[in-house]
Design a protein around this motif. Structure first.
Motif, PDB file in Angstrom:
ATOM      1  N   GLU A  64      52.594  -7.946  94.371  1.00 53.67           N
ATOM      2  CA  GLU A  64      51.974  -8.769  95.404  1.00 53.67           C
ATOM      3  C   GLU A  64      52.839  -8.808  96.670  1.00 53.67           C
ATOM      4  OE1 GLU A  64      49.476 -12.617  94.026  1.00 53.67           O
ATOM      5  OE2 GLU A  64      51.509 -13.041  94.649  1.00 53.67           O
ATOM      6  N   HIS A  79      56.042 -16.644 101.028  1.00 51.26           N
ATOM      7  CA  HIS A  79      55.388 -16.418  99.739  1.00 51.26           C
ATOM      8  C   HIS A  79      56.394 -15.911  98.706  1.00 51.26           C
ATOM      9  CE1 HIS A  79      51.331 -15.831  97.763  1.00 51.26           C
ATOM     10  NE2 HIS A  79      52.196 -15.406  96.849  1.00 51.26           N
ATOM     11  N   HIS A  83      57.640 -17.539  95.097  1.00 50.78           N
ATOM     12  CA  HIS A  83      57.765 -16.806  93.830  1.00 50.78           C
ATOM     13  C   HIS A  83      59.164 -16.990  93.250  1.00 50.78           C
ATOM     14  CE1 HIS A  83      54.392 -13.627  94.733  1.00 50.78           C
ATOM     15  NE2 HIS A  83      53.904 -14.790  94.355  1.00 50.78           N
ATOM     16  N   HIS A 118      48.767 -21.976  92.505  1.00 53.75           N
ATOM     17  CA  HIS A 118      49.318 -20.913  93.345  1.00 53.75           C
ATOM     18  C   HIS A 118      48.222 -19.926  93.767  1.00 53.75           C
ATOM     19  CE1 HIS A 118      52.291 -18.170  94.971  1.00 53.75           C
ATOM     20  NE2 HIS A 118      51.829 -17.199  94.213  1.00 53.75           N
ATOM     21  N   ASP A 123      47.889 -17.786  97.211  1.00 56.39           N
ATOM     22  CA  ASP A 123      47.331 -16.438  97.186  1.00 56.39           C
ATOM     23  C   ASP A 123      46.120 -16.331  98.108  1.00 56.39           C
ATOM     24  OD1 ASP A 123      49.294 -15.648  95.502  1.00 56.39           O
ATOM     25  OD2 ASP A 123      48.071 -15.593  93.685  1.00 56.39           O
TER      26      ASP A 123
HETATM   27 FE   FE2 Z   1      51.635 -15.117  94.621  1.00 52.94          FE
END
Ligand code: FE2
Length: 156
Positions: A64, A79, A83, A118, A123
């Protein structure tokens, strides 16, 4: 098999990017398998599922992040930081698990809540930007198919 904590895939979890949705669905499957193993009080299969789940989730995160970078997503750094925080939190749980503490149920609850939230919040934020560029990313890379190369790199 299902339990009362089984996560059902609902349409609001769809990002519309097939490859991402497939990975998210697989993570949800792992969380549900973990729920089953917990309910069966099967510590060995809790351990196995946990390892697979963590492994797969890390690969998914890397994939991702790479996709976001390729598409020039404006919040790619944030982002990635989200994570990383989650990975740290997961690591602390795994340490406890390996030390013999019974954290599986707590971990299962954390995973269900965190991942669903999330997907829905963080996302969904990158989807518009990535979607606008994904065809370009996948088709127009000189070095062949970006998507299959990235998949091969992160998912052994
Ligand atoms: Fe993500």
């Amino acid at each position: 098999m299902g339990t009362d904590t089984t996560i059902l895939w609902t349409t609001d979890l769809n990002t519309g990017i097939e490859v991402i949705d497939g990975q998210h669905m697989r993570i949800v499957d792992y969380i549900n398998l973990l729920g089953d193993a917990i309910q069966q009080h099967n510590r060995a299969s809790v351990g196995t599922v946990l390892n697979e789940l963590v492994d797969y989730t890390l690969s998914h995160f890397s994939f991702e992040e790479c996709l976001q970078e390729e598409s020039g997503y404006r919040n790619a750094k944030t982002h990635k930081a989200v994570h990383e925080l989650f990975i740290k939190r997961l690591g602390r749980y795994m340490e406890k698990h390996h030390a013999g503490e019974d954290v599986a149920q707590q971990l299962h609850a954390m995973l269900s809540t965190w991942l669903i939230q999330h997907i829905k919040r963080d996302d969904m934020d990158y989807i518009t930007e990535v979607k606008a560029k994904i065809n370009h990313i996948v088709k127009n890379k000189n070095e062949g198919n970006w998507l299959s190369r990235a998949l091969g790199k992160f998912f052994a």
